[in-house]
Design a protein around this motif. Structure first.
Motif, short mmCIF file in Angstrom:
data_model
loop_
_atom_site.label_atom_id
_atom_site.label_comp_id
_atom_site.label_asym_id
_atom_site.label_seq_id
_atom_site.Cartn_x
_atom_site.Cartn_y
_atom_site.Cartn_z
N UNK A 231 -74.38 10.75 -44.49
CA UNK A 231 -73.65 9.82 -45.36
C UNK A 231 -74.03 8.38 -45.06
N UNK A 232 -74.22 7.54 -46.09
CA UNK A 232 -74.57 6.14 -45.84
C UNK A 232 -73.46 5.40 -45.10
N UNK A 233 -73.87 4.57 -44.15
CA UNK A 233 -72.94 3.70 -43.43
C UNK A 233 -73.04 2.29 -43.97
N UNK A 234 -74.26 1.76 -44.08
CA UNK A 234 -74.49 0.46 -44.71
C UNK A 234 -75.93 0.35 -45.16
N UNK A 235 -76.18 -0.61 -46.05
CA UNK A 235 -77.52 -0.91 -46.55
C UNK A 235 -77.67 -2.42 -46.60
N UNK A 236 -78.61 -2.93 -45.83
CA UNK A 236 -78.93 -4.37 -45.84
C UNK A 236 -79.94 -4.61 -46.96
N UNK A 237 -79.49 -5.23 -48.06
CA UNK A 237 -80.35 -5.50 -49.21
C UNK A 237 -80.78 -6.95 -49.21
N UNK A 238 -82.00 -7.21 -49.73
CA UNK A 238 -82.54 -8.57 -49.68
C UNK A 238 -83.02 -9.07 -51.04
N UNK A 239 -82.88 -8.28 -52.09
CA UNK A 239 -83.28 -8.74 -53.41
C UNK A 239 -84.73 -8.53 -53.76
N UNK A 240 -85.50 -7.90 -52.88
CA UNK A 240 -86.88 -7.57 -53.20
C UNK A 240 -87.21 -6.23 -52.57
N UNK A 241 -88.37 -5.69 -52.90
CA UNK A 241 -88.76 -4.41 -52.36
C UNK A 241 -90.26 -4.22 -52.49
N UNK A 242 -90.73 -3.09 -52.02
CA UNK A 242 -92.15 -2.81 -52.09
C UNK A 242 -92.52 -1.70 -51.13
N UNK A 243 -93.81 -1.41 -51.03
CA UNK A 243 -94.27 -0.36 -50.14
C UNK A 243 -94.39 -0.84 -48.71
N UNK A 244 -94.30 0.08 -47.79
CA UNK A 244 -94.45 -0.25 -46.39
C UNK A 244 -93.11 -0.37 -45.68
N UNK A 245 -93.19 -0.45 -44.38
CA UNK A 245 -92.01 -0.60 -43.55
C UNK A 245 -92.43 -0.84 -42.12
N UNK A 246 -91.46 -1.00 -41.24
CA UNK A 246 -91.74 -1.15 -39.82
C UNK A 246 -90.60 -0.51 -39.03
N UNK A 247 -90.95 0.03 -37.88
CA UNK A 247 -89.97 0.72 -37.05
C UNK A 247 -88.94 -0.27 -36.52
N UNK A 248 -87.64 -0.02 -36.73
CA UNK A 248 -86.62 -0.88 -36.15
C UNK A 248 -86.42 -0.58 -34.68
N UNK A 249 -85.84 -1.54 -33.98
CA UNK A 249 -85.52 -1.41 -32.55
C UNK A 249 -84.02 -1.64 -32.38
N UNK A 250 -83.36 -0.75 -31.66
CA UNK A 250 -81.93 -0.91 -31.37
C UNK A 250 -81.77 -1.45 -29.96
N UNK A 251 -81.10 -2.59 -29.84
CA UNK A 251 -80.88 -3.19 -28.52
C UNK A 251 -79.72 -4.17 -28.59
N UNK A 252 -78.86 -4.13 -27.58
CA UNK A 252 -77.76 -5.08 -27.41
C UNK A 252 -76.93 -5.23 -28.70
N UNK A 253 -76.59 -4.11 -29.31
CA UNK A 253 -75.73 -4.15 -30.49
C UNK A 253 -76.41 -4.63 -31.74
N UNK A 254 -77.72 -4.75 -31.72
CA UNK A 254 -78.46 -5.24 -32.88
C UNK A 254 -79.53 -4.29 -33.34
N UNK A 255 -79.86 -4.37 -34.63
CA UNK A 255 -80.99 -3.67 -35.20
C UNK A 255 -82.06 -4.74 -35.46
N UNK A 256 -83.13 -4.69 -34.69
CA UNK A 256 -84.19 -5.69 -34.75
C UNK A 256 -85.23 -5.22 -35.76
N UNK A 257 -85.36 -5.96 -36.87
CA UNK A 257 -86.25 -5.55 -37.95
C UNK A 257 -87.31 -6.62 -38.19
N UNK A 258 -88.48 -6.14 -38.61
CA UNK A 258 -89.61 -7.02 -38.92
C UNK A 258 -90.10 -6.70 -40.32
N UNK A 259 -90.82 -7.63 -40.93
CA UNK A 259 -91.23 -7.45 -42.31
C UNK A 259 -92.64 -7.99 -42.51
N UNK A 260 -93.36 -7.41 -43.50
CA UNK A 260 -94.70 -7.90 -43.80
C UNK A 260 -94.75 -8.54 -45.19
#
Length: 398
Positions: A231-260
Motif C-alpha cells: 500500500x502507498x505511504x507517500x509519493x514525493x511529486x515534482x511536476x516533471x518526469x521521464x526515464x531513468x532513476x537512481x538508488x535512494x539511500x536511507x540514513x538518519x531519518x532521511x531518504x537521500x535522493x539524486x537526479x539526472x
C-alpha cells in the motif's frame, strides 16, 4: 588505532543493533549491518556502512585477485564466499561467479545468466543468492553449491535495471518498459506477492526497512510503500518526469535522493516524503555513504564529509582528483577508489588517508544508467574489502 564496539544481544539475520566508537568517536544513530554485503551499497538501506570485526584497521594486504573476463559488478560477500557477475566476453548476457573468500578459487562453476545486454545484479538473504538479468528473469541459487532453487520471469515489463534487495523474506525489485512496476517476490518460492505502478521503474534499487520500501526515479519522483501489503505511504511529486532513476539511500531519518534531470539532490523525511534539505552535487554523482550522522559524498573526483543534519562540509579529500566509486564505510574507515586504480582508506572523522594501494586496473564509477555492463561498486565482509576493478575482482584483508 584500535576500534571499540559493543553489540546488543538482540539481532536478526540481516541487521544488528550496534554502537561503534569510530576512530573519531562518532556514534551511529541507526542499526548497522554486520559482517556481510547483501546488495548494492552493502545493505537494504544502501547506506554503504558495515561493521566487521574480522576486517582489521588498515593497512590491508592483497589476498587474491581474479580476472573475470568482463566488467565486474558490485560483490556480494556472505557465507565465506564472494559473488559477482561479469559481462559476458562472448556477446550479450552476464556470467555469475562464486569465489571462495579465503582462497580466491571458484566455489562452484560459473553460471551463464543470459539476458539482453550485459546487465545483471545480485542480492543475498534467507540462505539464498538472487540473480536478476535485464529481461527480468529472477533466479534463486543455493549459495553453497550453485544449485538453482527457483526461477521466475517477472510479469508485465521487459527492461529491468534496478538491482534487487532482500529484506524480511522478500525480494524487492523494479521493472520498466511500459510505465514502471515495483515488485515484491517471496524469497522462498519465487511467487510474486504484490506489484505497484511507479513513474518508470528504471535504475532504482529499492531501499527497505521494516516500515517502508523506497524507490526514486527521474525528477526525484520518489515513493514509499508498505513492505508487506504494498500500500502507498507517500509519493514525493515534482511536476516533471521521464526515464531513468537512481538508488535512494536511507540514513538518519532521511531518504537521500539524486537526479539526472538538473534538480538539486534532496533529503526527504522518511515518514512523509517532505523535503528536509538539499545538497550540492553534479549529475552522475554516486550514492553517498553514512556512518551515523557522518555522510561521505563523492563528486567531481573529490570525497567530502558532510553532517547529515546541517549538511556542513567538515573535510575534503582530493586524492588524485579522479575518485570514482561510491564510498563505503567499514568499522569507521572510509574506502574509495579511483579511475587510476588507486584505493584509499581514510579516517572517517578527520579525512586523513591511513592507507592506499594500487589495485592494478581502473576502478570504474557506478554508472546507474548503462545496460552494457553490470552496476559496479565496492563491497566488504568476512574479513575482506572487495574491489571490482574493470575486469578484475580484488580482495584485501589482514
Amino acid at each position: 588505532m584500535k576500534l571499540r564496539r559493543t553489540v546488543a544481544s538482540l539481532f536478526d539475520a540481516v541487521f544488528s543493533v550496534v554502537v561503534l566508537v569510530t576512530p573519531a568517536g562518532a556514534r551511529p544513530v541507526e542499526p548497522s549491518q554486520t559482517g556481510v554485503s547483501t546488495t548494492y551499497q552493502i545493505n537494504a538501506r544502501h547506506d554503504g556502512s558495515l561493521l566487521d570485526s574480522a576486517v582489521g584497521a588498515p593497512p590491508l594486504s592483497q589476498k587474491w585477485s581474479r580476472d573475470l573476463g568482463g566488467n565486474v559488478s558490485y560483490p556480494i560477500v556472505a557465507g565465506g564466499r564472494v559473488f559477482a557477475t561479469a559481462a559476458s566476453p562472448n556477446g550479450y548476457g552476464t556470467v555469475l561467479h562464486a569465489i571462495d573468500a579465503a582462497t580466491g578459487d571458484n566455489a562452484w562453476e560459473p553460471v551463464d545468466l543470459g539476458g539482453t545486454y550485459r546487465w545483471s545484479a545480485l542480492a543475498y538473504g534467507g540462505g539464498r543468492l538472487y540473480a536478476q538479468n535485464y529481461d527480468g528473469v529472477l533466479t534463486a541459487f543455493n549459495p553453497a553449491t550453485g544449485a538453482e532453487i527457483w526461477t521466475v520471469k517477472l510479469p508485465d515489463q521487459y527492461a529491468f535495471t534496478s538491482p534487487p534487495t532482500f529484506a524480511g523474506g522478500v525480494v524487492y525489485t523494479g521493472g520498466a518498459g511500459s510505465g514502471g512496476t515495483l515488485y515484491a517476490v517471496n524469497a522462498a518460492s519465487g511467487a510474486v506477492l504484490w506489484t505497484r505502478p511507479v513513474a518508470n521503474g528504471d535504475n532504482s534499487s529499492p531501499a527497505v526497512t521494516a516500515d517502508g520500501v523506497y524507490v526514486s526515479y527521474a525528477c526525484e519522483q520518489t515513493y514509499a510503500f508498505d513492505p508487506k501489503s504494498g500500500e502507498p505511504i507517500w509519493h514525493h511529486e515534482t511536476g516533471c518526469g521521464g526515464g531513468g532513476g537512481r538508488t535512494p539511500v536511507l540514513a538518519d531519518g532521511g531518504v537521500w535522493v539524486r537526479d539526472d534531470a538538473g534538480m538539486t539532490p534532496a533529503v526527504l523525511n522518511v515518514a512523509d516524503g517532505k523535503v528536509r534539505g538539499t545538497y550540492e552535487a553534479t549529475d552522475g554523482a554516486p550514492a553517498p555513504a553514512f556512518d551515523g550522522r557522518q555522510g561521505y559524498f563523492v563528486d567531481e573526483g573529490v570525497l567530502q564529509e558532510r553532517h547529515s543534519r546541517t549538511l556542513d562540509t567538515r573535510w575534503k579529500f582530493e586524492g588524485d582528483g579522479q575518485i570514482s566509486t561510491a564510498p563505503i564505510v567499514v568499522n569507521g574507515y572510509v574506502y574509495v577508489g579511483s579511475l587510476t586504480g588507486r584505493l584509499w582508506a581514510l579516517n572517517g572523522a578527520t579525512g586523513q588517508s591511513v592507507w592506499s594501494t594500487d589495485v592494478g586496473a581502473p576502478i570504474n564509477k557506478p554508472d546507474e544508467h548503462n545496460v552494457s555492463e553490470p552496476l559496479t561498486g565496492l563491497g566488504a565482509g568476512g574479513g575482506l574489502v572487495v574491489v571490482p576493478a574493470t575486469n578484475s575482482l580484488v580482495a584485501y584483508g589482514k
